[in-house]
Design an enzyme around this catalytic site. Structure first.
Site, PDB file in Angstrom:
ATOM      1  N   ASP A 212      15.634   9.155  74.433  1.00  0.00           N
ATOM      2  CA  ASP A 212      15.580  10.524  74.946  1.00  0.00           C
ATOM      3  C   ASP A 212      16.761  10.706  75.895  1.00  0.00           C
ATOM      4  OD1 ASP A 212      14.497  13.108  76.092  1.00  0.00           O
ATOM      5  OD2 ASP A 212      12.787  12.536  74.856  1.00  0.00           O
ATOM      6  N   HIS A 235      19.716  11.270  74.153  1.00  0.00           N
ATOM      7  CA  HIS A 235      19.889  12.715  73.996  1.00  0.00           C
ATOM      8  C   HIS A 235      20.901  13.283  74.980  1.00  0.00           C
ATOM      9  CE1 HIS A 235      15.621  13.129  72.002  1.00  0.00           C
ATOM     10  NE2 HIS A 235      16.441  12.328  71.337  1.00  0.00           N
TER      11      HIS A 235
END
Length: 388
Positions: A212, A235
């Site tokens: 993430d 991310h």
């Protein structure tokens, strides 16, 4: 140095050394066999350090210590060093939610490596349903800092968190340096460092590769610096998401510089929900950023909706302004290397791009920019050409 000076110096050094009291978890019943629950030993060692009238240390020797959970709560009388030489390991499985290790209401805390917090995430990730259900049960965060001030975390490794690796809440003057935060790219919601309701937080000279956001900066955060971070997989470095909860406060004074993002799903991202909640994101600066094979190198997404089902007729009420991108370069997996999807009600304003050079790796034409509801000023090199 004359004899009297030597004597006084040695007396000072000796007094200083004596003032640091060590609390070894083994002396409180700790057993490094990877099977025995050492929660009580860790808590008792910290309690002794917290109550000591002077500088104290909690020592975790080499070896593997299983800890079910530990909440270290101040305020404490003096400064504390938490020295992790071994491996602290969580119990397998999803756990009971909440946090695994929590440090709260502490001033002048130092956490030093070279040890590892191993949350055994692979045994828990199958239980994460958050990608399909926004009201999912949260898995435990590995290390939580609540209201921790004037403190430093240095040289540790966080391995395979069940959910977030590190979460910062309500803290001031907190530094993270020379960290190694690791989880595979398909591990769900394993944000590296998440910051909220905090100020004067510094993250530097660290490797963060997760499933993430490498760094995520949430509401009511100000004066945040991220420098010398190698991010990937993950991310990217994100501000948000914002606009999901009532009463959210602004994000301001974020400075990201001298960072490398390699193979990330996003690069430099600001994300907000299209909701009725009003707030601001302002005074944000990105400088000297290298992006390698990033999917969305520069992106402002004010229609953020990761689980679907959002009302696309609504516009975000978050005002994004005074954002500067300086010397951002590299390669993009996405032809839209620069995306500004701003709010129709509160268009992004004072967005300044200086010397942007991002090439598209595909064969169907050069990189391009996609923009809506944004006012952009461009200076110097602009690849892709800036849309206005």
């Amino acid at each position: 140095m004359d004899p009297l000076s030597v004597f006084l110096f040695l007396l000072f050094v000796g007094a200083k050394a004596q003032s640091i009291k060590q609390h070894n978890v083994d002396d409180f019943g700790g057993i490094a066999d990877g099977q025995t629950d050492n929660s009580k030993a860790f808590l008792d060692a910290f309690k002794g350090a917290c109550q000591y009238d002077g500088h104290s240390q909690v020592i975790v020797p080499e070896g593997t210590y299983l800890v079910k959970s530990a909440k270290f709560t101040g305020p404490c009388i003096g400064p504390i060093d938490f020295i992790l030489n071994g491996v602290v390991q969580a119990v397998p499985g999803p756990g009971e939610g909440g946090e695994w290790f929590t440090f709260q209401y502490i001033n002048q805390l130092t956490i030093n490596g070279p040890g590892t917090f191993d949350a055994q995430g692979p045994t828990a990730w199958a239980h994460n349903k958050c990608s399909k259900n926004s009201k999912c049960k949260m898995l435990p965060t590995s290390i939580q800092f609540n209201f921790v001030n004037n403190s430093v975390v240095s040289g540790i490794t966080s391995l395979n968190s069940k959910m977030f690796h590190i979460n910062v809440l309500g803290s001031n003057n907190l530094k993270f340096e020379k960290l190694r935060i690791v989880a595979p790219d398909d591990s769900p919601n394993t944000d590296g460092i998440h910051i909220g309701h905090s100020q004067n937080v510094r993250i530097s000279d660290s490797f963060i590769g997760t499933g993430d956001d490498c760094v995520s900066i949430g509401q009511d955060s100000r004066d945040i610096e991220v420098s010398g971070v190698h991010c990937g997989p993950g991310h990217g470095i994100s501000i948000g998401s914002l606009g999901k909860y009532d009463g959210e406060n602004s994000v301001s004074g974020v400075n990201v510089h001298n960072c490398i993002l390699n193979g990330t799903d996003n690069g430099l991202r600001i994300k907000t929900w299209a909701s009725d909640i009003k707030s601001r994101v302002y005074n944000i600066t990105y400088t000297d950023i290298m992006l390698m094979n990033a999917n969305n190198p520069i992106i402002i997404d004010q229609q953020y909706c990761p689980t679907g089902g959002c009302d696309t007729s609504k516009a975000s009420q978050i005002q994004i302004e005074d954002v500067k991108y300086n010397q951002v370069r590299g390669t993009s997996k996405n032809k839209d290397a620069l995306i500004f999807e701003c709010s129709s009600d509160f268009p992004c304003k004072n967005i300044v791009l200086t010397d942007i050079d991002i090439s598209y790796l595909g064969k169907d034409g050069p990189a391009q920019a996609r923009c809506r509801f944004v006012k952009v000023e461009s200076i110097g090199v602009q690849n892709p050409p800036t849309c206005v």
